[in-house]
Scaffold this active site. Structure first.
Site, mmCIF file in Angstrom:
data_model
loop_
_atom_site.group_PDB
_atom_site.id
_atom_site.type_symbol
_atom_site.label_atom_id
_atom_site.label_comp_id
_atom_site.label_asym_id
_atom_site.label_seq_id
_atom_site.Cartn_x
_atom_site.Cartn_y
_atom_site.Cartn_z
ATOM 1 N N ILE A 1 31.937 -1.808 41.638
ATOM 2 C CA ILE A 1 30.535 -1.637 41.995
ATOM 3 C C ILE A 1 30.488 -1.996 42.926
ATOM 4 O O ILE A 1 29.545 -1.379 43.892
ATOM 5 C CB ILE A 1 29.656 -1.986 40.221
ATOM 6 C CG1 ILE A 1 29.915 -1.446 39.014
ATOM 7 C CG2 ILE A 1 28.405 -2.207 40.896
ATOM 8 C CD1 ILE A 1 29.835 -2.601 38.213
ATOM 9 N N ASP B 1 35.516 -18.432 47.011
ATOM 10 C CA ASP B 1 35.015 -18.290 46.317
ATOM 11 C C ASP B 1 33.509 -19.366 45.560
ATOM 12 O O ASP B 1 32.773 -20.320 45.988
ATOM 13 C CB ASP B 1 35.918 -19.249 45.758
ATOM 14 C CG ASP B 1 36.059 -19.111 43.861
ATOM 15 O OD1 ASP B 1 34.709 -19.808 43.276
ATOM 16 O OD2 ASP B 1 37.089 -19.552 43.571
ATOM 17 N N LYS C 1 21.710 -19.680 46.849
ATOM 18 C CA LYS C 1 20.478 -21.304 47.684
ATOM 19 C C LYS C 1 21.577 -20.937 48.850
ATOM 20 O O LYS C 1 20.912 -21.036 49.088
ATOM 21 C CB LYS C 1 21.312 -21.515 46.373
ATOM 22 C CG LYS C 1 21.156 -23.245 47.169
ATOM 23 C CD LYS C 1 20.818 -24.624 46.015
ATOM 24 C CE LYS C 1 20.455 -25.737 47.060
ATOM 25 N NZ LYS C 1 19.294 -25.582 47.237
ATOM 26 N N SER D 1 23.559 -7.892 36.374
ATOM 27 C CA SER D 1 23.434 -8.608 34.435
ATOM 28 C C SER D 1 24.342 -7.601 34.024
ATOM 29 O O SER D 1 24.957 -6.938 33.793
ATOM 30 C CB SER D 1 21.564 -8.839 34.556
ATOM 31 O OG SER D 1 21.917 -10.633 33.590
ATOM 32 N N LYS E 1 25.626 -14.090 31.778
ATOM 33 C CA LYS E 1 24.670 -13.037 31.973
ATOM 34 C C LYS E 1 22.727 -13.302 31.524
ATOM 35 O O LYS E 1 21.635 -13.075 32.072
ATOM 36 C CB LYS E 1 24.673 -11.658 31.690
ATOM 37 C CG LYS E 1 25.527 -10.981 32.762
ATOM 38 C CD LYS E 1 26.022 -11.111 34.301
ATOM 39 C CE LYS E 1 27.465 -10.753 34.458
ATOM 40 N NZ LYS E 1 27.455 -10.264 35.657
ATOM 41 N N ILE F 1 31.018 2.333 33.745
ATOM 42 C CA ILE F 1 31.642 2.701 34.906
ATOM 43 C C ILE F 1 33.322 3.150 35.356
ATOM 44 O O ILE F 1 33.592 1.670 35.760
ATOM 45 C CB ILE F 1 30.260 1.500 36.666
ATOM 46 C CG1 ILE F 1 29.142 1.448 36.090
ATOM 47 C CG2 ILE F 1 30.473 2.210 38.045
ATOM 48 C CD1 ILE F 1 28.012 2.245 36.063
HETATM 49 C C1 HXC Z 1 41.630 -15.999 26.859
HETATM 50 C C2 HXC Z 1 41.755 -16.581 28.658
HETATM 51 C C3 HXC Z 1 41.567 -15.293 29.032
HETATM 52 C C4 HXC Z 1 42.200 -14.110 27.980
HETATM 53 C C5 HXC Z 1 42.370 -16.483 31.374
HETATM 54 N N1 HXC Z 1 41.503 -16.317 30.179
HETATM 55 N N2 HXC Z 1 41.994 -15.048 30.891
HETATM 56 N N3 HXC Z 1 41.279 -16.465 27.839
HETATM 57 N N4 HXC Z 1 42.261 -14.694 27.263
HETATM 58 N N5 HXC Z 1 42.235 -13.156 28.307
HETATM 59 C C6 HXC Z 1 41.280 -18.286 29.943
HETATM 60 C C7 HXC Z 1 42.484 -18.952 30.763
HETATM 61 O O1 HXC Z 1 43.040 -19.511 29.075
HETATM 62 C C8 HXC Z 1 41.671 -20.680 31.677
HETATM 63 O O2 HXC Z 1 41.611 -21.735 30.526
HETATM 64 C C9 HXC Z 1 40.795 -20.251 31.746
HETATM 65 O O3 HXC Z 1 40.333 -19.056 31.735
HETATM 66 C C10 HXC Z 1 40.693 -19.666 33.491
HETATM 67 O O4 HXC Z 1 41.185 -19.167 33.828
HETATM 68 P P1 HXC Z 1 42.515 -19.499 35.186
HETATM 69 O O5 HXC Z 1 43.259 -17.537 34.882
HETATM 70 O O6 HXC Z 1 42.792 -20.302 35.868
HETATM 71 O O7 HXC Z 1 41.045 -18.833 36.360
HETATM 72 P P2 HXC Z 1 40.674 -17.965 37.862
HETATM 73 O O8 HXC Z 1 42.252 -17.051 38.282
HETATM 74 O O9 HXC Z 1 39.389 -18.560 38.036
HETATM 75 O O10 HXC Z 1 40.343 -16.437 37.029
HETATM 76 C C11 HXC Z 1 39.018 -15.950 36.330
HETATM 77 C C12 HXC Z 1 39.070 -15.231 35.424
HETATM 78 C C13 HXC Z 1 39.628 -13.744 35.882
HETATM 79 C C14 HXC Z 1 37.733 -14.771 34.776
HETATM 80 C C15 HXC Z 1 39.986 -16.007 34.598
HETATM 81 O O11 HXC Z 1 39.751 -12.812 34.984
HETATM 82 C C16 HXC Z 1 39.154 -13.683 37.435
HETATM 83 O O12 HXC Z 1 38.990 -13.624 38.731
HETATM 84 N N6 HXC Z 1 38.360 -12.464 37.643
HETATM 85 C C17 HXC Z 1 37.697 -11.595 38.419
HETATM 86 C C18 HXC Z 1 36.893 -9.747 37.855
HETATM 87 C C19 HXC Z 1 36.897 -9.875 36.994
HETATM 88 O O13 HXC Z 1 36.981 -10.276 35.423
HETATM 89 N N7 HXC Z 1 36.006 -7.947 36.824
HETATM 90 C C20 HXC Z 1 35.478 -7.806 35.421
HETATM 91 C C21 HXC Z 1 34.078 -8.016 35.713
HETATM 92 S S1 HXC Z 1 33.165 -7.057 35.094
HETATM 93 P P3 HXC Z 1 42.655 -22.720 30.124
HETATM 94 O O14 HXC Z 1 42.042 -23.334 29.001
HETATM 95 O O15 HXC Z 1 44.108 -22.223 29.683
HETATM 96 O O16 HXC Z 1 42.918 -23.435 31.556
HETATM 97 C C22 HXC Z 1 32.619 -7.890 34.114
HETATM 98 C C23 HXC Z 1 31.529 -6.744 33.058
HETATM 99 C C24 HXC Z 1 30.792 -7.661 32.208
HETATM 100 O O17 HXC Z 1 31.742 -9.025 33.791
HETATM 101 C C25 HXC Z 1 30.440 -6.746 30.450
HETATM 102 C C26 HXC Z 1 29.492 -7.854 29.486
HETATM 103 C C27 HXC Z 1 29.189 -6.821 28.577
#
Ligand code: HXC
Length: 278
Positions: free
Chosen positions: A30, A75, A135, A151, A167, A196
Site C-alpha cells: 500500500i 527501522d 516526531k 490504521s 492501531k 488490499i
Molecule cells: C507468533 C511470532 C510470529 C508468528 C514472529 N513472532 N512471527 N509469534 N507467530 N507468526 C514473534 C517471534 O517469535 C518473536 O518473539 C517476536 O515476534 C519478534 O520476532 P522477530 O522475527 O525477531 O521480529 P522482527 O524481525 O523485528 O520482525 C517483526 C515482525 C515481522 C512483525 C515479526 O513479521 C515483520 O517484520 N513484518 C513486517 C512486514 C509486515 O508484517 N507487513 C504486514 C503488515 S499488514 P520471541 O518471544 O520468540 O522473541 C498489517 C495489516 C493489519 O499490518 C491488519 C489489521 C487487522
C-alpha cells in the site's frame, strides 16, 4: 512493481508539484502504491524502509517512471536512525510537506500464541514507530503540512490482538495530534485500508485462493481493493480539497467496516473448524 505508474484522471497531474513526502514502509504494498501515486502527481518522495536495498529499488522504480525519489533506511523502532534518515532526506529534497507513517508489522496468531516479545514487537513497529516517525520528521515539516497514518478497525479481529491494540493507539495519537497541531497549520488524518490485493498483509491474513475469495465476498462492494484505492484517498486527504479535514480516520474498504468484525470472525471460525477436522 516495475511498470511505470501514471497519474490517474481523478486528480490533476501536478496536484502535489513542488511538495516532498516521507513515506515509511514505502518499499512495497500500500505504501509503495501511495509513493508511486504521489510521485506521479509531481511530489518528490522519500521512501524509507528497514531494508535499504528494497527502499532504493522502490525509489529507482519511481525515478524510472519519471518521478523524483530517494530511498533511505531506518527501522522505525530506532529513533536515532530515523532522525539521521529524515535529515538525509531533507538535505536532498528540502523539508517535508507530507509525512506518511505507513510502516507496519504483523503476523496472525491467537493471543495465547503471542509471546510478550511478539506483542511488544508489533506495538513497537506500529504504534511507537508511528510516534517516532512523526516526531523525527516533524522537525523538518513545512507549514501548512500534512500527516497521514495507516490504521485499522477498532473492531476486535481474531488472531490480530497485537495489531488491533497498536492501531487503536495510532487512532488516539492521530486525533490527539490533530487537536494539538491544527493551530500550527498541520492536518493529521488516518486511513484504514480494507483488504488490499497484492500486499504482504493480504498474503499473511489470506494466504490461499479460497480465503482470498471468502474475504472478497465479505466486502459489500464485492471485491478486494487495489493499492490505487488507498492512494486516491491519500491524495485527497493531503490535497487542498481536504483543507477543512483533520482528525479523520477514514475507512477505504469497500464498506467492510459497516459489518463490524463479523467477516473476520467467520473466517476464524472456518479455520478453527478445518483444524478440528484435520
Ligand atoms: C507468533 C511470532 C510470529 C508468528 C514472529 N513472532 N512471527 N509469534 N507467530 N507468526 C514473534 C517471534 O517469535 C518473536 O518473539 C517476536 O515476534 C519478534 O520476532 P522477530 O522475527 O525477531 O521480529 P522482527 O524481525 O523485528 O520482525 C517483526 C515482525 C515481522 C512483525 C515479526 O513479521 C515483520 O517484520 N513484518 C513486517 C512486514 C509486515 O508484517 N507487513 C504486514 C503488515 S499488514 P520471541 O518471544 O520468540 O522473541 C498489517 C495489516 C493489519 O499490518 C491488519 C489489521 C487487522
Amino acid at each position: 512493481m516495475s511498470q511505470p505508474h501514471q497519474a490517474d484522471t481523478t486528480f490533476r497531474p501536478d496536484l502535489l508539484a513542488g511538495k516532498h513526502a516521507l513515506i515509511t514502509g514505502g518499499g512495497s504494498g500500500i505504501n509503495l502504491g501511495i509513493a508511486q501515486s504521489f510521485a506521479a502527481h509531481g511530489c518528490k518522495v522519500t521512501v524509507l524502509g528497514r531494508n535499504l536495498e528494497k527502499a532504493q529499488k522502490a525509489a529507482q522504480g519511481i525515478v524510472d517512471a519519471g518521478g523524483q525519489a530517494l530511498g533511505v533506511s531506518a527501522d522505525v523502532r530506532d529513533f536515532a536512525a530515523l532522525e539521521a534518515a529524515v535529515a538525509q532526506a531533507a538535505a536532498q529534497f528540502g523539508n517535508f510537506d507530507i509525512i506518511l507513517a505507513g510502516a507496519a508489522g504483523n503476523f496472525p496468531a491467537p493471543v495465547d500464541g503471542i509471546s510478550p516479545n511478539g506483542f511488544k514487537t508489533v506495538v513497537d513497529i506500529d504504534l511507537l514507530g508511528t510516534f517516532n516517525t512523526i516526531k523525527a520528521a516533524a522537525v523538518h515539516l513545512n507549514k501548512p503540512g500534512n500527516i497521514l497514518s495507516i490504521s485499522a478497525y477498532g473492531n476486535p479481529v481474531p488472531m490480530q490482538a497485537h495489531v488491533v491494540a497498536a492501531k487503536a493507539g495510532v487512532d488516539a495519537l492521530t486525533q490527539t495530534l490533530a487537536v494539538e497541531w491544527g493551530v500550527r497549520g498541520v492536518r493529521v488524518n488516518a486511513i484504514i485500508p480494507g483488504p488490499i490485493d497484492g500486499t504482504e498483509g493480504m498474503a499473511r491474513l489470506a494466504p490461499d485462493e479460497k480465503s482470498r475469495s471468502r474475504v472478497a465476498q465479505a466486502v459489500p462492494l464485492n471485491r478486494l481493493g487495489v493499492p490505487q484505492d488507498i492512494a486516491n484517498a491519500a491524495l485527497f486527504l493531503v490535497s487542498d480539497a481536504a483543507s477543512y479535514v483533520t482528525g479523520v480516520i477514514l475507512p477505504v474498504d469497500g464498506g467492510q467496516n459497516m459489518l463490524g468484525g463479523a467477516p473476520q470472525y467467520q473466517t476464524y471460525l472456518a479455520m478453527q473448524q478445518a483444524e478440528q477436522k484435520a
